[in-house]
Design a protein around this motif. Structure first.
Motif, PDB file in Angstrom:
ATOM      1  N   ARG A  81     -35.044 -39.004   2.507  1.00 50.04           N
ATOM      2  CA  ARG A  81     -34.867 -39.561   3.838  1.00 50.04           C
ATOM      3  C   ARG A  81     -33.752 -40.598   3.913  1.00 50.04           C
ATOM      4  O   ARG A  81     -33.538 -41.201   4.950  1.00 50.04           O
ATOM      5  CB  ARG A  81     -36.174 -40.223   4.289  1.00 50.04           C
ATOM      6  CG  ARG A  81     -37.330 -39.245   4.420  1.00 50.04           C
ATOM      7  CD  ARG A  81     -38.550 -39.965   4.966  1.00 50.04           C
ATOM      8  NE  ARG A  81     -39.685 -39.074   5.107  1.00 50.04           N
ATOM      9  CZ  ARG A  81     -40.853 -39.437   5.600  1.00 50.04           C
ATOM     10  NH1 ARG A  81     -41.043 -40.680   5.986  1.00 50.04           N
ATOM     11  NH2 ARG A  81     -41.843 -38.570   5.692  1.00 50.04           N
ATOM     12  N   HIS A  82     -33.075 -40.863   2.816  1.00 52.26           N
ATOM     13  CA  HIS A  82     -32.111 -41.957   2.786  1.00 52.26           C
ATOM     14  C   HIS A  82     -31.053 -41.805   3.865  1.00 52.26           C
ATOM     15  O   HIS A  82     -30.603 -42.790   4.456  1.00 52.26           O
ATOM     16  CB  HIS A  82     -31.458 -42.050   1.412  1.00 52.26           C
ATOM     17  CG  HIS A  82     -30.427 -43.128   1.338  1.00 52.26           C
ATOM     18  ND1 HIS A  82     -29.201 -42.935   0.774  1.00 52.26           N
ATOM     19  CD2 HIS A  82     -30.441 -44.409   1.793  1.00 52.26           C
ATOM     20  CE1 HIS A  82     -28.499 -44.044   0.860  1.00 52.26           C
ATOM     21  NE2 HIS A  82     -29.224 -44.961   1.465  1.00 52.26           N
ATOM     22  N   GLY A  83     -30.662 -40.566   4.144  1.00 50.06           N
ATOM     23  CA  GLY A  83     -29.634 -40.364   5.153  1.00 50.06           C
ATOM     24  C   GLY A  83     -30.040 -40.861   6.516  1.00 50.06           C
ATOM     25  O   GLY A  83     -29.195 -41.206   7.340  1.00 50.06           O
ATOM     26  N   ALA A  84     -31.348 -40.917   6.786  1.00 48.20           N
ATOM     27  CA  ALA A  84     -31.827 -41.343   8.092  1.00 48.20           C
ATOM     28  C   ALA A  84     -32.355 -42.779   8.077  1.00 48.20           C
ATOM     29  O   ALA A  84     -32.905 -43.238   9.061  1.00 48.20           O
ATOM     30  CB  ALA A  84     -32.931 -40.397   8.562  1.00 48.20           C
ATOM     31  N   MET A  85     -32.181 -43.509   6.964  1.00 47.34           N
ATOM     32  CA  MET A  85     -32.718 -44.853   6.870  1.00 47.34           C
ATOM     33  C   MET A  85     -32.005 -45.796   7.832  1.00 47.34           C
ATOM     34  O   MET A  85     -30.775 -45.804   7.923  1.00 47.34           O
ATOM     35  CB  MET A  85     -32.580 -45.387   5.436  1.00 47.34           C
ATOM     36  CG  MET A  85     -33.188 -46.776   5.245  1.00 47.34           C
ATOM     37  SD  MET A  85     -32.973 -47.421   3.571  1.00 47.34           S
ATOM     38  CE  MET A  85     -33.950 -46.244   2.639  1.00 47.34           C
ATOM     39  N   VAL A  87     -33.242 -51.713   7.712  1.00 44.35           N
ATOM     40  CA  VAL A  87     -34.234 -51.523   6.654  1.00 44.35           C
ATOM     41  C   VAL A  87     -33.542 -51.489   5.297  1.00 44.35           C
ATOM     42  O   VAL A  87     -33.992 -52.118   4.326  1.00 44.35           O
ATOM     43  CB  VAL A  87     -35.036 -50.228   6.890  1.00 44.35           C
ATOM     44  CG1 VAL A  87     -35.922 -49.903   5.679  1.00 44.35           C
ATOM     45  CG2 VAL A  87     -35.883 -50.353   8.146  1.00 44.35           C
ATOM     46  N   ALA A  88     -32.411 -50.774   5.215  1.00 48.72           N
ATOM     47  CA  ALA A  88     -31.659 -50.708   3.960  1.00 48.72           C
ATOM     48  C   ALA A  88     -31.166 -52.082   3.546  1.00 48.72           C
ATOM     49  O   ALA A  88     -31.199 -52.453   2.367  1.00 48.72           O
ATOM     50  CB  ALA A  88     -30.476 -49.747   4.117  1.00 48.72           C
ATOM     51  N   ASP A  89     -30.709 -52.862   4.509  1.00 49.53           N
ATOM     52  CA  ASP A  89     -30.225 -54.210   4.217  1.00 49.53           C
ATOM     53  C   ASP A  89     -31.350 -55.099   3.698  1.00 49.53           C
ATOM     54  O   ASP A  89     -31.196 -55.826   2.714  1.00 49.53           O
ATOM     55  CB  ASP A  89     -29.607 -54.816   5.474  1.00 49.53           C
ATOM     56  CG  ASP A  89     -29.165 -56.257   5.273  1.00 49.53           C
ATOM     57  OD1 ASP A  89     -28.216 -56.468   4.497  1.00 49.53           O
ATOM     58  OD2 ASP A  89     -29.772 -57.161   5.875  1.00 49.53           O
ATOM     59  N   MET A  90     -32.508 -55.057   4.348  1.00 54.44           N
ATOM     60  CA  MET A  90     -33.634 -55.878   3.909  1.00 54.44           C
ATOM     61  C   MET A  90     -34.111 -55.456   2.526  1.00 54.44           C
ATOM     62  O   MET A  90     -34.432 -56.302   1.679  1.00 54.44           O
ATOM     63  CB  MET A  90     -34.779 -55.787   4.920  1.00 54.44           C
ATOM     64  CG  MET A  90     -35.981 -56.663   4.575  1.00 54.44           C
ATOM     65  SD  MET A  90     -35.583 -58.433   4.435  1.00 54.44           S
ATOM     66  CE  MET A  90     -35.143 -58.797   6.141  1.00 54.44           C
ATOM     67  N   MET A  91     -34.155 -54.151   2.277  1.00 53.74           N
ATOM     68  CA  MET A  91     -34.543 -53.649   0.965  1.00 53.74           C
ATOM     69  C   MET A  91     -33.649 -54.247  -0.117  1.00 53.74           C
ATOM     70  O   MET A  91     -34.115 -54.724  -1.162  1.00 53.74           O
ATOM     71  CB  MET A  91     -34.444 -52.125   0.961  1.00 53.74           C
ATOM     72  CG  MET A  91     -34.616 -51.468  -0.395  1.00 53.74           C
ATOM     73  SD  MET A  91     -34.426 -49.664  -0.297  1.00 53.74           S
ATOM     74  CE  MET A  91     -32.686 -49.537   0.165  1.00 53.74           C
ATOM     75  N   ALA A 100     -43.299 -54.827   8.106  1.00 53.52           N
ATOM     76  CA  ALA A 100     -43.876 -53.949   7.090  1.00 53.52           C
ATOM     77  C   ALA A 100     -44.197 -52.579   7.652  1.00 53.52           C
ATOM     78  O   ALA A 100     -44.266 -51.588   6.913  1.00 53.52           O
ATOM     79  CB  ALA A 100     -45.134 -54.584   6.502  1.00 53.52           C
ATOM     80  N   ALA A 101     -44.417 -52.515   8.987  1.00 50.98           N
ATOM     81  CA  ALA A 101     -44.726 -51.241   9.637  1.00 50.98           C
ATOM     82  C   ALA A 101     -43.497 -50.598  10.267  1.00 50.98           C
ATOM     83  O   ALA A 101     -43.615 -49.554  10.920  1.00 50.98           O
ATOM     84  CB  ALA A 101     -45.793 -51.449  10.707  1.00 50.98           C
ATOM     85  N   ALA A 102     -42.316 -51.209  10.088  1.00 50.27           N
ATOM     86  CA  ALA A 102     -41.094 -50.609  10.624  1.00 50.27           C
ATOM     87  C   ALA A 102     -40.843 -49.264   9.947  1.00 50.27           C
ATOM     88  O   ALA A 102     -41.128 -49.096   8.755  1.00 50.27           O
ATOM     89  CB  ALA A 102     -39.902 -51.540  10.405  1.00 50.27           C
ATOM     90  N   PRO A 103     -40.318 -48.278  10.672  1.00 51.15           N
ATOM     91  CA  PRO A 103     -40.109 -46.950  10.095  1.00 51.15           C
ATOM     92  C   PRO A 103     -39.280 -46.997   8.811  1.00 51.15           C
ATOM     93  O   PRO A 103     -38.180 -47.542   8.788  1.00 51.15           O
ATOM     94  CB  PRO A 103     -39.364 -46.199  11.204  1.00 51.15           C
ATOM     95  CG  PRO A 103     -39.784 -46.885  12.473  1.00 51.15           C
ATOM     96  CD  PRO A 103     -39.940 -48.333  12.104  1.00 51.15           C
ATOM     97  N   GLU A 135     -41.563 -47.180   2.254  1.00 50.88           N
ATOM     98  CA  GLU A 135     -40.917 -46.292   1.270  1.00 50.88           C
ATOM     99  C   GLU A 135     -39.703 -46.955   0.648  1.00 50.88           C
ATOM    100  O   GLU A 135     -39.451 -46.809  -0.552  1.00 50.88           O
ATOM    101  CB  GLU A 135     -40.524 -44.979   1.938  1.00 50.88           C
ATOM    102  CG  GLU A 135     -41.699 -44.092   2.305  1.00 50.88           C
ATOM    103  CD  GLU A 135     -41.248 -42.765   2.889  1.00 50.88           C
ATOM    104  OE1 GLU A 135     -42.028 -41.807   2.813  1.00 50.88           O
ATOM    105  OE2 GLU A 135     -40.117 -42.696   3.400  1.00 50.88           O
ATOM    106  N   ALA A 136     -38.937 -47.682   1.461  1.00 51.11           N
ATOM    107  CA  ALA A 136     -37.738 -48.335   0.939  1.00 51.11           C
ATOM    108  C   ALA A 136     -38.093 -49.382  -0.113  1.00 51.11           C
ATOM    109  O   ALA A 136     -37.457 -49.468  -1.169  1.00 51.11           O
ATOM    110  CB  ALA A 136     -36.952 -48.976   2.084  1.00 51.11           C
ATOM    111  N   LEU A 137     -39.117 -50.184   0.158  1.00 47.52           N
ATOM    112  CA  LEU A 137     -39.512 -51.204  -0.805  1.00 47.52           C
ATOM    113  C   LEU A 137     -40.082 -50.578  -2.067  1.00 47.52           C
ATOM    114  O   LEU A 137     -39.803 -51.035  -3.189  1.00 47.52           O
ATOM    115  CB  LEU A 137     -40.533 -52.152  -0.163  1.00 47.52           C
ATOM    116  CG  LEU A 137     -39.995 -53.052   0.956  1.00 47.52           C
ATOM    117  CD1 LEU A 137     -41.145 -53.814   1.611  1.00 47.52           C
ATOM    118  CD2 LEU A 137     -38.942 -54.019   0.430  1.00 47.52           C
TER     119      LEU A 137
END
Length: 364
Positions: free
Chosen positions: A263-267, A271-275, A305-308, A312-314
């Protein structure tokens, strides 16, 4: 002594509060949240005192909160939290000396700051701890606004320290990273035996349900401006050591595994920045001089924590177990007072600050 204690937090999206009984078994007896009009506040900063005061009055009425004296939890990008070492001295002498000792470390003149020092260790004639500095004008505006709502502030406390008190109950013997993911402000608190060792406040907007709803409403109003009723939510029921840059997608991301990789392409970029920020913060703490115990697990609270994609990212970015926590992990609730969904996630640090005032818990 009051039979209940109340904690209140003001964010950009809402005001929320929880009332807890002070008996032998502390219990949530009331909790709620009311959305704020756009532009009324930023996290722990008042922009429109009248609008915020009205929302607080609505919250008390709708959630059935009885107490009028509150512990105010604050957390914002304008609050400085850093490690500090000072010669050992009596607490009253330290309070007098602290403004002179730290004046060159502050972003504002010391006369315009509210200072606090949380000692964590005394060793070889030195006291190690966390220095906290907030802009006095900001704190005074918060207290004044609560006065408009006929509330009295007994204690102003740092919301990340509320997470540390939560860790005392959830992971008392571990070195754990308590991660709170808010709508616009998040923070990481590393605790060891329930004592806060490290704090980082992260200014970043996450795609929480409240942020997505606000964005959708703004877009709708822009596309088709029509008069609409005021939207209100009432849920009745109840930077240390790591510099913070502007929010931006990191140049490189950690290796992803399993479904997260697919799913990384749709992250979402946020969310990626916070991860990446959380991963780098924990790595920094583990690698810094003086760290004896690395982080062994991460406990996550907050609506983010419930953000789409966030969970999984964490899981993909961190090499330690990650567990989501909510209000029910800290305290039981009386009758139908149990907070749910994002309110339950957001109330973890809010409950933590008021537990410092409940007999038997002590101040973290």
């Amino acid at each position: 002594m009051a039979k209940t204690q109340v904690a209140l937090e003001i964010t950009e999206e809402s005001v929320r509060a929880v009332e807890i009984s002070t008996g032998r078994t502390p219990t949530v007896v009331a909790a709620g949240e009311v959305l704020l009009p756009p532009g009324s506040a930023r996290d722990s900063e008042i922009l429109d005192p009248d609008a915020v005061a009205i929302a607080i009055k609505q919250l008390w009425a709708r959630a059935g909160i009885k107490g009028r004296r509150v512990v105010l939890a604050i957390a914002s990008r304008r609050i400085l939290v850093r490690e500090y070492v000072t010669p050992a001295m009596k607490p009253e002498l330290l309070r007098q000396a602290l403004p002179f000792q730290v004046q060159d470390l502050l972003p504002v003149p010391v006369t315009q700051a509210v200072l606090d020092f949380y000692p964590t260790l005394e060793h070889e004639g030195k006291i190690h701890g966390l220095l906290v500095a907030a802009v006095s004008e900001t704190v005074e505006a918060l207290i004044s606004t609560l006065g408009k709502a006929r509330l009295r502030v007994d204690v102003v406390d740092l919301a990340p320290f509320g997470l540390a008190r939560a860790a005392q109950r959830l992971a008392p013997s571990e070195c754990v990273a308590m991660l709170h993911l808010g709508d616009h402000t998040s923070y990481v608190v590393v605790t060891e035996f329930g004592v806060p060792r490290f704090v980082r406040i992260i200014p970043a907007t996450l795609p929480t349900a409240a942020v997505r709803a606000r964005t959708a409403a703004t877009v709708e109003a822009t596309v088709a401006p029509v008069e609409a009723p005021v939207r209100e939510l009432a849920l009745v029921g109840a930077g240390v050591g790591v510099p913070d840059e502007a929010v931006a997608l990191p140049a490189s991301l950690p290796t992803l595994r399993g479904r997260a990789a697919a799913r990384h392409g749709a992250m979402d970029p946020a969310v990626a920045d916070m991860m990446s920020r959380v991963r780098d913060t924990i790595a920094f703490y583990d690698a810094r001089p003086g760290t004896e115990r690395p982080v062994s697990s991460v406990l996550v609270s907050g609506a983010g924590a419930a953000a789409p994609g966030m969970t999984e990212a964490l899981d993909a970015a961190l090499d330690v177990p990650v567990r989501a926590i909510a209000a029910s992990d800290l305290l039981p609730s009386a009758g139908d007072a149990a907070p749910a969904d994002d309110l339950a996630r957001n109330l973890v640090p809010t409950i933590g600050v008021v537990l410092g005032e409940v007999p038997g818990w002590g101040r973290a």
